[in-house]
Write a protein that holds these residues in place. Structure first.
Motif, PDB file in Angstrom:
ATOM      1  N   GLN A  72     -34.103 -19.097  24.388  1.00 30.44           N
ATOM      2  CA  GLN A  72     -33.099 -19.441  25.397  1.00 30.44           C
ATOM      3  C   GLN A  72     -33.591 -19.107  26.804  1.00 30.44           C
ATOM      4  O   GLN A  72     -33.435 -19.888  27.735  1.00 30.44           O
ATOM      5  N   LEU A  73     -34.207 -17.926  26.950  1.00 33.94           N
ATOM      6  CA  LEU A  73     -34.617 -17.503  28.292  1.00 33.94           C
ATOM      7  C   LEU A  73     -35.736 -18.383  28.836  1.00 33.94           C
ATOM      8  O   LEU A  73     -35.761 -18.697  30.019  1.00 33.94           O
ATOM      9  N   ALA A  74     -36.660 -18.777  27.959  1.00 34.66           N
ATOM     10  CA  ALA A  74     -37.806 -19.530  28.457  1.00 34.66           C
ATOM     11  C   ALA A  74     -37.530 -21.026  28.497  1.00 34.66           C
ATOM     12  O   ALA A  74     -38.077 -21.738  29.337  1.00 34.66           O
ATOM     13  N   TYR A  75     -36.735 -21.513  27.570  1.00 31.47           N
ATOM     14  CA  TYR A  75     -36.465 -22.950  27.501  1.00 31.47           C
ATOM     15  C   TYR A  75     -34.966 -23.195  27.526  1.00 31.47           C
ATOM     16  O   TYR A  75     -34.381 -23.629  26.526  1.00 31.47           O
ATOM     17  N   PRO A  76     -34.323 -22.930  28.682  1.00 36.15           N
ATOM     18  CA  PRO A  76     -32.865 -23.072  28.729  1.00 36.15           C
ATOM     19  C   PRO A  76     -32.419 -24.486  28.391  1.00 36.15           C
ATOM     20  O   PRO A  76     -31.311 -24.682  27.875  1.00 36.15           O
ATOM     21  N   GLY A  77     -33.302 -25.469  28.635  1.00 38.34           N
ATOM     22  CA  GLY A  77     -32.932 -26.853  28.371  1.00 38.34           C
ATOM     23  C   GLY A  77     -32.635 -27.129  26.907  1.00 38.34           C
ATOM     24  O   GLY A  77     -31.908 -28.058  26.570  1.00 38.34           O
ATOM     25  N   LEU A  78     -33.194 -26.318  26.009  1.00 34.08           N
ATOM     26  CA  LEU A  78     -32.965 -26.562  24.586  1.00 34.08           C
ATOM     27  C   LEU A  78     -31.564 -26.134  24.159  1.00 34.08           C
ATOM     28  O   LEU A  78     -31.093 -26.528  23.087  1.00 34.08           O
ATOM     29  N   ASN A  79     -30.914 -25.307  24.978  1.00 33.90           N
ATOM     30  CA  ASN A  79     -29.555 -24.870  24.678  1.00 33.90           C
ATOM     31  C   ASN A  79     -29.391 -24.279  23.279  1.00 33.90           C
ATOM     32  O   ASN A  79     -28.428 -24.590  22.588  1.00 33.90           O
ATOM     33  N   VAL A  80     -30.327 -23.453  22.855  1.00 29.60           N
ATOM     34  CA  VAL A  80     -30.147 -22.866  21.527  1.00 29.60           C
ATOM     35  C   VAL A  80     -28.973 -21.889  21.513  1.00 29.60           C
ATOM     36  O   VAL A  80     -28.380 -21.654  20.472  1.00 29.60           O
ATOM     37  N   LEU A  81     -28.650 -21.300  22.657  1.00 35.20           N
ATOM     38  CA  LEU A  81     -27.517 -20.378  22.729  1.00 35.20           C
ATOM     39  C   LEU A  81     -26.679 -20.735  23.954  1.00 35.20           C
ATOM     40  O   LEU A  81     -27.177 -21.354  24.886  1.00 35.20           O
ATOM     41  N   ASP A  82     -25.400 -20.349  23.919  1.00 32.92           N
ATOM     42  CA  ASP A  82     -24.614 -20.429  25.149  1.00 32.92           C
ATOM     43  C   ASP A  82     -24.336 -18.989  25.595  1.00 32.92           C
ATOM     44  O   ASP A  82     -24.724 -18.054  24.897  1.00 32.92           O
ATOM     45  N   PRO A  83     -23.710 -18.791  26.765  1.00 33.95           N
ATOM     46  CA  PRO A  83     -23.556 -17.404  27.226  1.00 33.95           C
ATOM     47  C   PRO A  83     -22.911 -16.504  26.172  1.00 33.95           C
ATOM     48  O   PRO A  83     -23.384 -15.387  25.943  1.00 33.95           O
ATOM     49  N   SER A  84     -21.865 -16.986  25.516  1.00 30.11           N
ATOM     50  CA  SER A  84     -21.213 -16.128  24.517  1.00 30.11           C
ATOM     51  C   SER A  84     -22.164 -15.747  23.397  1.00 30.11           C
ATOM     52  O   SER A  84     -22.292 -14.578  23.048  1.00 30.11           O
ATOM     53  N   THR A  85     -22.841 -16.743  22.826  1.00 30.73           N
ATOM     54  CA  THR A  85     -23.714 -16.419  21.694  1.00 30.73           C
ATOM     55  C   THR A  85     -24.920 -15.602  22.160  1.00 30.73           C
ATOM     56  O   THR A  85     -25.431 -14.778  21.408  1.00 30.73           O
ATOM     57  N   TYR A  86     -25.349 -15.802  23.407  1.00 27.85           N
ATOM     58  CA  TYR A  86     -26.450 -14.971  23.905  1.00 27.85           C
ATOM     59  C   TYR A  86     -26.023 -13.507  23.950  1.00 27.85           C
ATOM     60  O   TYR A  86     -26.733 -12.629  23.465  1.00 27.85           O
TER      61      TYR A  86
END
Ligand code: HEM
Ligand SMILES: [Cu+2]
Ligand SMILES: [Cu+2]
Lengths: 605, 279
Positions: free
Chosen positions: A79-93
């Motif tokens: 998530q941190l390196a590739y925010p475009g992939l949207n593997v997490l959202d703020p809550s799940t992060y």
């Protein structure tokens, strides 16, 4: 034991007095006791009361939950390196950092070192047949397993797990702007309570076994440092976990009943601007309770690692541990100091400014006993005869990692420098070096070292070396650069990595994430090695590393229930008699009497 | 094969130092009086860097020199009291050398200079508001229980000091270069932390308490405010700006701000209009 037992030790004791050369072994004060023997498949393989077996159960459960912790960390890094992939959202992060932190510190490392290595090593290294309360010991594991299930269940309840960070700071942990602020939090707290209950059952066992059940001749000052580390860490844990327990219980009341232990009057925008009907509670109170537990907690993980690594270094460098007594006192001094430094986690939390002076001074004082340990490990290697075995490689990797992490502690522990670095990636780097990577490296070293004792087979050395190179080099590359992001001011716990206008770190973030993935995947080599070697590995010879400590002296390998067959071993020396002048071999196990090695000029221990 | 391990550890020690020297990631340029924090950090880098290199290279030396040989003579020496005593004393000196600059920074950090301008920072999920004293130079009393839509800071209506307070309901604060500022930090909901990397300083904001820190902006420019204490899902986006400017620009900005009194008056008119409209 059979009646013949009393006779046996009398003979030994006599044989010894005849050749007495200084060291003394007092006669047994109470006769050996019969153990409970399991009667069915269930009580042998599932509800086992054998400490060795419970240790392995702890090891497997803790490792399983660590895999979840690792997967979460990979997701966060992606998530941190590739925010475009949207593997997490703020809550799940934020749920991921919370679960990852909690799992790694408490459910993985604490359980692994104390429950896992404590159970496996203490009775064997002390020459006991088992823990003193085997039934309670078994209960300890099952309650721990239950706490894991409750923890994981928080992914299934409405709202998911709590996302307040592993520190669970109120009021945030309770207000609606944080995910999992009701069910997730309740399950987290219940899980922690269960963990503490389970741990206390095991912990009493470890302490009392060390104090009461050592074999004849095993004085405290002849115990291997592994036992010292685990023993003292358990005492700290027994004193520190209650603070977490009461802190957590009051938080539970604030959450469920709406009490105000920690909740001042607030207006939570996230509660649609409504005033929350609490009044007069203190958020700082929770922080004090949490860190009164939380700081000792890092030594609960570190001290067993210190102890174990001392033994690994000494055995594989074929040299006595340097300054054994200083090492023991350093462990005790660190443990004592660890209870008066907790507020160094709160320099900028808004407490009375005068606390800063006190807590910075006590904190930096810990550097002295810790420094002694570092020097003594080096002085053990110096003029030794170093075998570059896989356990030794991991021990060396621990040394350099902990050296680095301990030194960055001088930045965090000192109040004036912490102002700028607190809550930045410098902290993330520092604590991963010290309580993340360094102890895990020791765990790996310890597994390669004691695997033959647990299974009778060796782990594959080639695979071990590959695993070592990738893990050590990779982990160092993941965390070392983060210090510099922190220096730049990048705050921790950011769902989107903050990019300073001064020097972008986006390339660096991608690099770190790719290395993380490689390191995470390389753990498969380790798991493969374990599974494969347990079935088909090379058969281990007895005492494969030529070590001195008692665990390698059992009549069978792996040791059977009761460990010692008919007679308990008698101890004549410390476990570090390597390369004693005049001895025919380069090691003298603890249960070899002076009369058996007449020429050896061992120092009196 | 052992030689690879020796090289590995040498590479780690040397690589660590090289990375430190060559890293493009470093302190942001300082824009406050807290050079003493940077200096304390640099001193710590020198001392700890020396220890790291010394112990690291000694480790590499041992690994290279004492690799396993069948008949190597190994020293058997459980203790060396004098060596251990020397090492304890040297470590203690190192600790004191580090503690001294750190404690002295803290001593300055907690002593607000007399006459520092007061600025209240009010934090909420997820944003920043500010309040400056008006002509009278004093901030009015507040209470969380007074907070309403019309009185977002919870000012005490009976406190005359509050009437002329300037309310900056926007995450955009201006400061005058060279003037000491004391931040009074408030939160109405959860923990936050008011942090501007270029100023180095930070402090948590705790609901129910007023915390503080002070500094002097020394360089004009625009800086980013970051929240440095996890405060919920919006934490990472809780940003704002501080503009440090010369006196004339600052006065212009100040003149555009509205006072509490003006806001109350505006609200009265607004409420009247709403009432009229509803009729
Ligand atoms: C390769 C392995 C690991 C990786 C890639 C990793 C990665 C991370 C990441 C990305 C974060 C969140 C940083 C942030 O947003 O502030 C984090 C937090 C954390 N990690 Fe790890 N981690 C690893 C292993 C460990 C281990 C072994 C421990 C054991 C102690 C650990 C303990 C923690 C803790 C306590 C936190 C703080 C959580 C919080 O802020 O509430 N990690 N880690
Ligand atoms: Cu601490
Ligand atoms: Cu925040």
């Amino acid at each position: 034991m059979p009646e013949g037992d009393g006779y046996d030790y009398k003979i030994e004791a006599k044989a010894y007095t005849a050749s007495s050369s200084g060291a003394s072994v007092s006669p047994a004060e109470s006769p050996d006791q019969e153990l409970y023997h399991s009667k069915s498949w269930w009580t042998t393989y599932v509800f086992s009361q054998d400490a060795k077996y419970i240790g392995i159960q702890y090891f497997c459960a803790a490792t399983a939950i660590a895999v979840l912790g690792l997967v979460l960390s990979v997701l966060m890094r992606v998530q941190l390196a590739y925010p475009g992939l949207n593997v997490l959202d703020p809550s799940t992060y934020y749920q991921a950092i919370t679960m990852h932190g909690m799992i790694m510190v408490i459910f993985f490392l604490t359980a692994l070192f104390l429950g896992g290595f404590g159970n496996f090593l203490i009775p064997l290294m002390c020459g006991a047949r088992d823990m003193v309360f085997p039934y309670v010991n078994m209960m300890s594991f099952w309650i721990f397993l239950l706490s894991l299930l409750v923890l994981v269940a928080s992914y299934l309840v409405p709202g998911g797990p709590t996302g307040a960070g592993w520190t669970l700071y109120p009021p945030q942990v309770i207000t609606a702007g944080t995910p999992g602020n009701l069910w997730g939090l309740v399950l987290m707290l219940v899980s922690i309570v269960l963990f503490v209950v389970g741990f206390t059952m095991g912990g009493l066992n470890y302490v009392i076994t060390v104090l009461q059940a050592r074999t004849r001749g095993m004085t405290l000052m002849r115990m291997p440092l592994s036992v010292w580390g685990i023993f003292v860490a358990t005492i700290i844990a027994l004193l520190a976990f209650p603070a977490l327990l009461v802190g957590g219980l009051m938080l539970l009341l604030d959450t469920v009943l709406g009490t105000s232990f920690y909740m001042p009057a607030i207006i939570a925008t996230s509660n649609f601007g409504n005033e929350v009907s609490t009044e007069g509670g203190s958020p700082l109170l929770f922080q004090h309770l949490f860190w009164f537990f939380g700081h000792p907690e890092v030594y609960i993980v570190a001290l067993p690692a210190f102890g174990i690594v001392s033994d690994l270094i000494s055995v594989h460098a074929r040299r006595n541990i340097f300054g054994y007594r200083m090492m023991v006192w350093a462990i005790i001094a660190i443990a004592a100091l660890s209870f008066i430094v907790w507020a160094h986690h709160m320099y900028i939390a808004g407490f009375t400014p005068w606390f800063g002076f006190f807590f910075a001074s006590t904190t930096l004082m810990i550097a002295i006993p810790t420094g002694i340990k570092m020097y003594n490990w080096l002085l053990t290697l110096w003029r030794g005869n170093i075998r570059f075995t896989v356990p030794m490689l991991f021990a060396l990797a621990f040394f350099i990692t902990f050296l680095n992490g301990g030194l960055t502690g001088m930045f965090m522990g000192n109040v004036g420098t912490d102002i700028a670095l607190s809550d930045t990636y410098f902290v993330v780097a520092h604590f991963h070096f010290t309580i993340g990577i360094a102890p895990v490296l020791v765990v790996f070293g310890a597994v390669y070292h004691w695997f033959p004792l647990a299974t009778g087979r060796m782990l594959d050395e080639g695979l071990g070396k590959i695993h070592f190179w990738i893990t050590f080099v990779g982990a160092y590359m993941i965390y070392f650069p983060m210090h510099y992001q922190g220096l730049q001011g990048v705050p921790r716990r950011y769902f989107e990595m903050y990019n300073s206008s001064q020097a972008s770190s986006s390339g660096l973030n991608e690099f770190i994430t790719i290395v993380t993935i490689v390191v995470a995947l390389s753990q498969l080599i380790f798991f493969y090695n374990i599974i494969n070697s347990a079935r088909a590995g090379k058969k281990a010879k007895k005492n494969p590393w030529d070590a001195n400590s008692l665990e390698w002296q059992t009549p069978e390998m792996p040791p059977k229930h009761g460990n010692w067959g008919r007679t308990l071993p008698v101890v004549y020396r410390w476990p570090y008699d390597f390369n004693v002048p005049g001895a025919s071999k380069d090691y003298i196990p603890q249960n070899v009497s002076p009369s058996q090695v007449r020429g050896a000029k061992a120092e009196r221990t | 094969m052992n030689i690879f391990v020796v090289i590995l550890f040498l590479a780690v020690v040397v690589g660590t130092v090289l990375f430190h020297i060559l890293s493009p990631w470093w302190f942001t340029p300082l824009a406050s009086n807290w050079s003493s924090i940077d200096n304390a950090i640099l001193i710590t880098f020198w001392v700890t860097g020396f220890v790291f290199v010394a112990l690291g290279l000694f480790l590499v030396y041992c690994l290279w020199k004492y690799q396993y040989k069948k008949n190597r003579k190994v020293e058997y020496k459980p203790e060396n009291k004098s060596l251990e005593a020397i090492l304890v004393v040297v470590s203690a000196i190192g600790v004191i050398a580090l503690l001294a600059p750190g404690l002295s920074v803290w001593n300055d950090y907690i002593k607000v200079p007399k006459g520092a301008a007061k600025v209240e920072v009010l934090s909420y999920q997820w944003g920043w508001n500010f309040r400056l004293p008006g002509e009278d130079g004093a901030l009015g009393k507040t209470s969380i229980h007074n907070i309403t839509d019309d009185n977002p800071y919870g000012l005490d209506l009976n406190d005359p000091n509050g009437k002329d307070d300037l309310l900056v309901q926007d995450a955009d604060l201006h400061l005058q270069v060279g003037v000491d500022v004391e931040f009074l930090l408030r939160s109405i909901d959860v923990l936050h932390n008011f942090y501007v990397p270029e100023f180095r300083a930070k402090m948590d904001m705790v609901p129910g308490m007023i915390t503080f820190y002070w500094f002097t902006p020394t360089k004009t420019g625009e800086y980013e405010i970051l929240c440095a204490e996890l405060c919920g899902t919006g934490h990472y986006a809780m940003l704002g700006t501080v503009v440090v400017e010369e006196e004339s620009d600052y006065s212009n900005w100040l003149a555009q701000q509205t006072s509490f009194e003006q806001i109350l008056a505006q609200n009265k008119i607004k409420n009247k209009t709403i009432q009229l409209a509803e009729k």
